[in-house]
Scaffold this motif. Structure first.
Motif, mmCIF file in Angstrom:
data_model
loop_
_atom_site.group_PDB
_atom_site.id
_atom_site.type_symbol
_atom_site.label_atom_id
_atom_site.label_comp_id
_atom_site.label_asym_id
_atom_site.label_seq_id
_atom_site.Cartn_x
_atom_site.Cartn_y
_atom_site.Cartn_z
ATOM 1 N N ASP A 8 0.712 -1.519 0.044
ATOM 2 C CA ASP A 8 0.034 -0.027 -0.148
ATOM 3 C C ASP A 8 0.658 1.265 -0.129
ATOM 4 O O ASP A 8 0.294 2.419 -0.206
ATOM 5 C CB ASP A 8 -0.965 0.091 1.175
ATOM 6 C CG ASP A 8 -1.912 -1.137 1.119
ATOM 7 O OD1 ASP A 8 -2.078 -1.641 0.131
ATOM 8 O OD2 ASP A 8 -2.792 -1.123 2.132
ATOM 9 N N ASP A 28 -10.147 -4.933 10.427
ATOM 10 C CA ASP A 28 -11.483 -4.326 10.406
ATOM 11 C C ASP A 28 -12.056 -4.489 9.308
ATOM 12 O O ASP A 28 -13.335 -4.649 9.050
ATOM 13 C CB ASP A 28 -11.308 -2.951 10.985
ATOM 14 C CG ASP A 28 -10.757 -2.924 12.262
ATOM 15 O OD1 ASP A 28 -10.764 -3.788 12.994
ATOM 16 O OD2 ASP A 28 -10.258 -1.869 12.593
ATOM 17 N N ASP A 29 -11.386 -4.252 8.035
ATOM 18 C CA ASP A 29 -11.919 -4.304 6.874
ATOM 19 C C ASP A 29 -12.155 -5.832 6.185
ATOM 20 O O ASP A 29 -12.842 -5.891 5.003
ATOM 21 C CB ASP A 29 -11.193 -3.638 5.804
ATOM 22 C CG ASP A 29 -11.165 -2.063 6.017
ATOM 23 O OD1 ASP A 29 -12.077 -1.555 6.845
ATOM 24 O OD2 ASP A 29 -10.113 -1.492 5.534
ATOM 25 N N ARG A 76 2.218 2.371 2.628
ATOM 26 C CA ARG A 76 2.231 3.360 4.015
ATOM 27 C C ARG A 76 3.058 2.266 4.946
ATOM 28 O O ARG A 76 3.217 1.229 4.906
ATOM 29 C CB ARG A 76 0.876 3.311 4.368
ATOM 30 C CG ARG A 76 -0.216 3.861 3.743
ATOM 31 C CD ARG A 76 -1.545 4.045 4.485
ATOM 32 N NE ARG A 76 -2.138 2.840 5.118
ATOM 33 C CZ ARG A 76 -3.111 2.173 4.214
ATOM 34 N NH1 ARG A 76 -3.774 2.808 3.220
ATOM 35 N NH2 ARG A 76 -3.647 0.982 4.593
ATOM 36 N N ASP A 128 -1.569 -4.231 10.319
ATOM 37 C CA ASP A 128 -2.465 -3.292 10.206
ATOM 38 C C ASP A 128 -3.726 -3.552 10.733
ATOM 39 O O ASP A 128 -4.419 -4.477 9.999
ATOM 40 C CB ASP A 128 -2.382 -2.913 8.704
ATOM 41 C CG ASP A 128 -3.099 -1.572 8.496
ATOM 42 O OD1 ASP A 128 -3.792 -1.163 9.430
ATOM 43 O OD2 ASP A 128 -2.731 -1.009 7.450
ATOM 44 N N GLN A 129 -4.160 -2.946 11.898
ATOM 45 C CA GLN A 129 -5.497 -3.266 12.237
ATOM 46 C C GLN A 129 -6.667 -3.048 11.318
ATOM 47 O O GLN A 129 -7.804 -3.470 11.357
ATOM 48 C CB GLN A 129 -5.804 -2.558 13.641
ATOM 49 C CG GLN A 129 -7.018 -2.777 14.414
ATOM 50 C CD GLN A 129 -7.356 -4.174 14.859
ATOM 51 O OE1 GLN A 129 -6.195 -4.722 15.237
ATOM 52 N NE2 GLN A 129 -8.367 -4.770 14.651
ATOM 53 N N ARG A 130 -6.470 -1.780 10.301
ATOM 54 C CA ARG A 130 -7.475 -1.533 9.628
ATOM 55 C C ARG A 130 -7.499 -2.361 8.601
ATOM 56 O O ARG A 130 -8.970 -2.909 8.080
ATOM 57 C CB ARG A 130 -7.022 -0.317 8.734
ATOM 58 C CG ARG A 130 -7.100 1.083 9.569
ATOM 59 C CD ARG A 130 -6.240 2.057 8.767
ATOM 60 N NE ARG A 130 -5.110 1.827 8.511
ATOM 61 C CZ ARG A 130 -4.118 2.750 7.807
ATOM 62 N NH1 ARG A 130 -4.681 3.986 7.597
ATOM 63 N NH2 ARG A 130 -2.845 2.536 7.810
ATOM 64 N N LYS A 131 -6.765 -3.355 8.091
ATOM 65 C CA LYS A 131 -6.927 -4.801 7.168
ATOM 66 C C LYS A 131 -7.849 -5.773 7.873
ATOM 67 O O LYS A 131 -8.600 -6.227 7.399
ATOM 68 C CB LYS A 131 -5.686 -5.387 6.914
ATOM 69 C CG LYS A 131 -4.760 -4.390 5.968
ATOM 70 C CD LYS A 131 -5.234 -4.113 4.665
ATOM 71 C CE LYS A 131 -4.569 -3.004 3.927
ATOM 72 N NZ LYS A 131 -5.100 -3.049 2.449
ATOM 73 N N GLN A 147 4.366 0.822 8.175
ATOM 74 C CA GLN A 147 3.634 0.048 9.205
ATOM 75 C C GLN A 147 4.752 -0.473 10.112
ATOM 76 O O GLN A 147 5.822 -0.701 9.856
ATOM 77 C CB GLN A 147 2.976 -1.166 8.767
ATOM 78 C CG GLN A 147 3.418 -2.048 7.992
ATOM 79 C CD GLN A 147 2.715 -3.208 7.347
ATOM 80 O OE1 GLN A 147 2.712 -4.493 7.916
ATOM 81 N NE2 GLN A 147 1.817 -2.950 6.268
#
Length: 549
Positions: free
Chosen positions: A418, A433-434, A420, A428-431, A422
């Protein structure tokens, strides 16, 4: 009925004819000058310097009691978790970055200005005192704390010759013709090294301040984690550091080159797990070795409080930990092995750690398939594993006695592509959550144990490699500061041990061919022990001269 002529309205008390301030009242320029002069005098007084020094020590207390971002961001995050109502207030006041806060810098700057403004005038005063000639002889020596007098048969010149011999090594000034009263006089003073010591002390203090400032401008510090299995680190670029704190005049392009190879970490602990000693067997190469293409490494045992010093840099051993090694085997037989450091999370010192070892499946050309087939082995690791009553893995000793890992294997998109940044210690917690990253297996593994994923992929816990945290510090002014500190102590010793004292002799004829002699003494410092010395000098001058006559 008569009327009086109109009169001009009275001028306000603040003005006088012509718009000038009334007599005796200073103008705005003089008032501003007086204000600045009084402010400078107050700032550069010794009392203000002591108050600022106390304030600086008081301001540094939060930096010792509250976790600092520059030292440990994880502890700062934990503070926000433990104190959700107080942490934002502390953060707004700069409590997590005390030594970089504007208010701390203001106190520090004011203290430096106050010290310099206080020390330099005193240095000039000590310089003048060190070179000053002995003061004139007082007219009435009998008023001094130490005095004596007598009438001798010897002529005045013989008495003066005898006084010159007794005062050998003293700084003397002779006067005659009634300059200091009737008769000829000798003014003598001793202990000028006291002023020299004061001058050296104050100038050395300025030199220390300059050296500290130069170290902050041109020095740097950096931390790097190196595995203790022969991994190397070279100080050639800031990109090799995990964290780097440069001085204000350091851009990271001109670092002193050297290389370090960490071969082994040796730690000893007491039975209760308290550390006894830490050491790391390393090899290093200097800048000359690197430029000459040398292949041999110079051995060195790096331990706590015994840093490696090379090429102007210091390398300290500041921490240690473990890097679990995992091997992932895909159903097609391809393998990948990874061992990256996991960070300690147990404050009790048992080295319980957490982390994430990440893998990409080899041989996958399709970008979407490659992105969705990434694996992360996450969880906790205990060098000496044990299970608490709740069934949670804990560590009971920091040594590698029973290495155990509770792993949670994640499959999907790790976000590596991505762009970004890390953390290497987590996913990555966003991954998660998604839904792009999901847990596919959980297991408790000892060395050699394996867990299997639903698609047939296996994850094996192979072993553990220790790692060490190296702190590299560069301070080009450290030698200057050390030398200045030594000289300052020498100057302080002189100023405290050398006593300044004065001795005066007045000789005048007594009308019978003899001499009337008056002597006086004064110690310029307390507890100078001058009484015995004065009695010896005065007694020897008066009594011995009487014998010679």
């Amino acid at each position: 009925m008569s009327t009086s002529p109109p009169t001009a309205p009275p001028l306000p008390p603040e003005t006088a004819p012509g718009g000038e301030p009334p007599a005796g009242r200073p103008g705005p320029v003089r008032s501003a000058t007086a204000f600045l002069r009084n402010t400078w005098r107050g700032l550069t007084s010794m009392r203000t310097a002591l108050v600022l020094l106390f304030l600086l020590a008081l301001a540094a207390l939060p930096g010792a009691l509250i976790p600092q971002r520059s030292l440990n961001q994880r502890l700062v995050d934990q503070y926000f978790t433990d104190h959700p109502w107080a942490a934002p207030v502390v953060d707004a006041l700069g409590g997590f970055e005390v030594f970089a806060s504007p208010w701390f810098a203001a106190i520090y700057l004011l203290l430096m200005i106050s010290l310099v403004g206080c020390v330099l005038p005193r240095s000039a005063e000590y310089w003048r005192g060190m070179r000053a000639a002995p003061v004139r002889t007082p007219r009435n020596l009998a008023r001094l704390p130490h005095h004596a007098s007598g009438t001798l048969a010897a002529p005045p010149e013989q008495v003066l010759d005898r006084a010159r011999g007794l005062l050998k090594g003293w700084r003397k000034a002779e006067r005659g013709g009634g300059e200091d009263g009737p008769g000829d006089t000798i003014s003598a003073e001793r202990g000028y090294l006291r002023e020299t010591g004061n001058l050296v002390f104050h100038l050395s203090l300025i030199a220390i301040l300059v050296g500290l400032a130069a170290g902050k401008l041109y020095g740097y510090q950096g931390d790097v984690i190196v595995r203790a299995d022969g991994e190397q680190f070279c100080n050639s670029s800031i990109l090799g550091y995990d964290s780097f704190r440069p001085g204000l005049r350091v851009d990271g392009t001109d670092l002193a080159e050297f290389c370090v190879k960490v071969d082994r970490f040796d730690g000893t602990w007491l039975p209760n797990g308290q550390p006894s000693s830490f050491a790391s067997q390393i090899g290093f190469q200097t800048a000359a070795d690197v430029h000459d293409g040398a292949t041999a490494w110079r051995p060195y045992e790096l331990s706590v409080n015994h840093p490696l010093r090379t090429d102007g840099d210091r390398v300290y051993l500041t921490g240690y930990g473990y890097a679990p090694q995992f091997t992932v085997t895909w159903p097609d037989g391809q393998k990948r092995t990874g061992d990256i450091q996991w960070r300690p999370v147990d404050q009790s010192g048992t080295q319980l750690a957490e982390g994430a070892t990440k893998f990409e499946r080899p041989g996958v050309a399709d970008p979407d398939a490659r992105r969705t087939s990434q694996i992360a082995v996450t969880g906790t690791f205990a060098p000496t594993g044990a299970i608490d009553p709740q069934g949670t893995l804990v560590s009971v000793h920091p040594d590698l006695r029973a290495p155990t890992a509770d792993v949670n294997v994640m499959l999907g998109d790790l976000g590596i592509d991505d762009g970004r940044g890390q953390s290497i210690y987590s996913v990555d917690q966003r991954k998660i959550d998604d839904g792009e990253l999901r847990s596919v297996a959980k297991a408790r593994l000892g060395i050699g144990d394996t867990t299997r994923l639903p698609d047939g992929t296996t994850v094996r816990f192979d072993g553990v490699t220790p790692w060490v945290n190296l702190l590299v510090g560069h301070d080009p002014a450290q030698g200057w500061v050390l030398a200045s500190a030594i000289v300052m102590l020498a100057g302080l010793t002189l100023s405290l041990t050398v006593k300044r004292r004065r001795f005066w002799v007045r000789v005048r004829p007594d009308g019978t061919g003899g001499s009337h002699v008056e002597v006086g003494g004064l110690a310029r410092t307390d507890r100078a022990g001058y009484g015995e010395e004065f009695d010896r000098l005065s007694g020897e001058l008066l009594e011995t001269t009487k014998k010679d006559g």
